[in-house]
Scaffold this motif. Structure first.
Motif, mmCIF file in Angstrom:
data_model
loop_
_atom_site.group_PDB
_atom_site.id
_atom_site.type_symbol
_atom_site.label_atom_id
_atom_site.label_comp_id
_atom_site.label_asym_id
_atom_site.label_seq_id
_atom_site.Cartn_x
_atom_site.Cartn_y
_atom_site.Cartn_z
ATOM 1 N N ASP A 1 0.905 4.107 -2.895
ATOM 2 C CA ASP A 1 0.750 5.538 -2.651
ATOM 3 C C ASP A 1 1.934 6.326 -3.223
ATOM 4 O OD1 ASP A 1 -1.583 5.009 -1.339
ATOM 5 O OD2 ASP A 1 -0.698 5.027 0.663
ATOM 6 N N GLY B 1 1.591 7.495 -6.835
ATOM 7 C CA GLY B 1 0.845 8.739 -7.007
ATOM 8 C C GLY B 1 1.633 9.951 -6.557
ATOM 9 N N ILE B 2 2.414 9.772 -5.491
ATOM 10 C CA ILE B 2 3.241 10.874 -4.993
ATOM 11 C C ILE B 2 4.264 11.289 -6.048
ATOM 12 C CG2 ILE B 2 5.014 11.491 -3.285
ATOM 13 C CD1 ILE B 2 3.455 9.736 -1.280
ATOM 14 N N ALA C 1 0.830 -1.209 0.000
ATOM 15 C CA ALA C 1 0.000 0.000 0.000
ATOM 16 C C ALA C 1 0.862 1.256 0.000
ATOM 17 C CB ALA C 1 -0.919 -0.001 1.221
ATOM 18 N N GLU C 2 1.945 1.231 0.748
ATOM 19 C CA GLU C 2 2.830 2.393 0.809
ATOM 20 C C GLU C 2 3.471 2.657 -0.542
ATOM 21 O OE1 GLU C 2 5.600 3.225 4.261
ATOM 22 O OE2 GLU C 2 7.029 2.671 2.713
ATOM 23 N N ALA D 1 0.545 1.901 -9.827
ATOM 24 C CA ALA D 1 -0.014 3.076 -9.155
ATOM 25 C C ALA D 1 0.214 4.339 -9.979
ATOM 26 C CB ALA D 1 0.616 3.232 -7.779
ATOM 27 N N PHE E 1 -2.796 6.531 -11.347
ATOM 28 C CA PHE E 1 -2.919 7.928 -10.940
ATOM 29 C C PHE E 1 -3.003 8.828 -12.174
ATOM 30 C CE2 PHE E 1 -1.799 12.046 -9.287
ATOM 31 C CZ PHE E 1 -2.291 12.046 -7.988
ATOM 32 N N GLN F 1 -7.018 -2.388 -2.521
ATOM 33 C CA GLN F 1 -7.051 -1.268 -3.459
ATOM 34 C C GLN F 1 -7.402 -1.813 -4.835
ATOM 35 O OE1 GLN F 1 -4.021 1.824 -3.095
ATOM 36 N NE2 GLN F 1 -3.079 0.676 -1.429
#
Length: 373
Positions: free
Chosen positions: A85, A88-89, A81-82, A154, A158, A260
């Motif tokens: 994320d 997207g970051i 999950a990290e 991801a 995104f 997710q």
């Protein structure tokens, strides 16, 4: 590595190599950062980006050290999950995916250098050194590979979300223009015709066929305009497949691992029988993960194209020996998944290892007039 290689302190050669390797961590991270600076990587261009990059590098380094000590590959703390994320970051930081791929290659090369140094003077024969070295290299490769894989999913998802958002904003703007400009003009034209008809009625004159036809045409155009505005304002969500998966996850309650779900493409491209079979396969994979994996995080990624569907279900759970399960008492579940994939002309691949999570890939072609067999 047997007891014959044990040191006076009771630590075997693998443990000594791991200790030596761990002592290189600071130097390896510094070398990694310097190599990124040499290529002007944006990953070292800001404190925030480097902090995230360094955290993942240290976790990968720790997995290599553990594998070196144990003599078997162990990839833990993957933090799916990290990393998801983080994809997207990276978009928000305006850092393209290629920079992460380059950084992964540099990290592999850097850590590999220190792995070689750690076993160079282990006092073992060449076969023993290779046997101890191989699990750590596999941990390095798997740790980097998995992060790049889920990070790229991801990143793409995104970006797709951004495209959808811009697309929907454009649709909403067009809907406003049609409603405010064209709709108002048509309404005004309709009002003028109604006043004309009222005037003719007062004079006792008959409304001409041309006026009646114009009135009917304007009414039809107004109705079509309303339909068009409604269609443009409708959110372009991924559709019922994503909704069905999310509904199933919600029905399992809060006790299951976070899931997710990303679906990109149009459900309209998938024949209904294929969509149903795919949902059943994804549901079965999720059930297995909920029951057996003890996962911290689960990712479902479905990429729908007009000619094919690529699906991935990834978890960071306990993992299992695929060959052992295929020949054991739990083979029916895997066999059922395989049969469902074959029914729609697709392929199923399951990659897993004890302690290394599970990665299921389902590929299904989309053909004209496709039905399940």
């Amino acid at each position: 590595m047997g007891d014959s290689t044990a040191s006076p302190s009771g630590i075997d050669a693998g443990g000594l190599c791991a200790q030596r390797f761990r002592s290189y961590e600071g130097a390896a991270i510094a070398a990694y950062a310097e190599r990124l600076r040499v290529i002007s990587s944006p990953l070292v261009g800001s404190a925030e980006a480097w902090q995230q990059c360094e955290l993942q590098a240290r976790r990968i380094f720790a997995d290599c050290a553990e594998s070196l000590a144990l003599g078997r590959t162990k990839v833990t703390d993957s933090q799916i999950a990290e990393v998801m994320d983080l994809g997207g970051i990276r978009v928000q930081q305006s850092i393209h995916l290629t920079h992460s791929v380059r950084a992964g290659v540099i990290l592999f090369d850097t850590v590999l250098d220190y792995l070689l140094q750690s076993i160079e003077h282990a006092g073992e024969s060449v076969p023993e050194r290779v046997a101890g070295y191989a699990p750590a290299v596999r941990a390095l490769q798997q740790g980097i590979g998995r992060r790049l894989e889920v990070g790229s999913i991801a990143y793409d998802s995104f970006m797709l979300g951004r495209v959808r958002e811009v697309h929907e904003q454009g649709h909403r703007k067009l809907a406003r223009e049609i409603h405010d400009q064209l709709g108002n003009s048509l309404s005004l034209a309709m009002r003028q015709l109604e006043l004309h008809e009222l005037e003719l009625s007062r004079k006792g004159a008959e409304v001409s066929k041309a006026v009646r036809s114009a009135r009917a045409a304007i009414l039809e155009t107004l109705a079509r305009t309303r339909e068009l505005v409604t269609e443009l304002r409708r959110p372009s969500v991924s559709g019922c497949l994503e909704a069905a998966i999310n509904q199933f996850v919600a029905s399992m309650g809060d006790s299951v691992a976070p899931v997710q779900v990303w679906v990109r493409g149009l459900d309209e491209w998938i024949p209904q029988p294929v969509s149903e079979e795919l949902f059943l396969m994804v549901r079965e994979c999720l059930r297995n993960a909920f029951r057996h994996a003890d996962a911290g995080n689960i990712v479902v990624h479905i990429d729908i194209a007009p000619h094919e569907i690529q699906t991935e279900i990834i978890d960071d759970g306990l993992g299992f020996d695929v060959d052992e399960v295929r020949t054991g008492g739990s083979a029916n579940g895997l066999a059922g998944l395989q049969e469902r994939a074959e029914l729609v002309g697709g392929r199923l691949h399951i990659s897993s290892a004890r302690g290394g999570g599970t990665h299921v890939t389902i590929w299904i072609p989309i053909t004209e007039g496709q039905v399940t067999r």
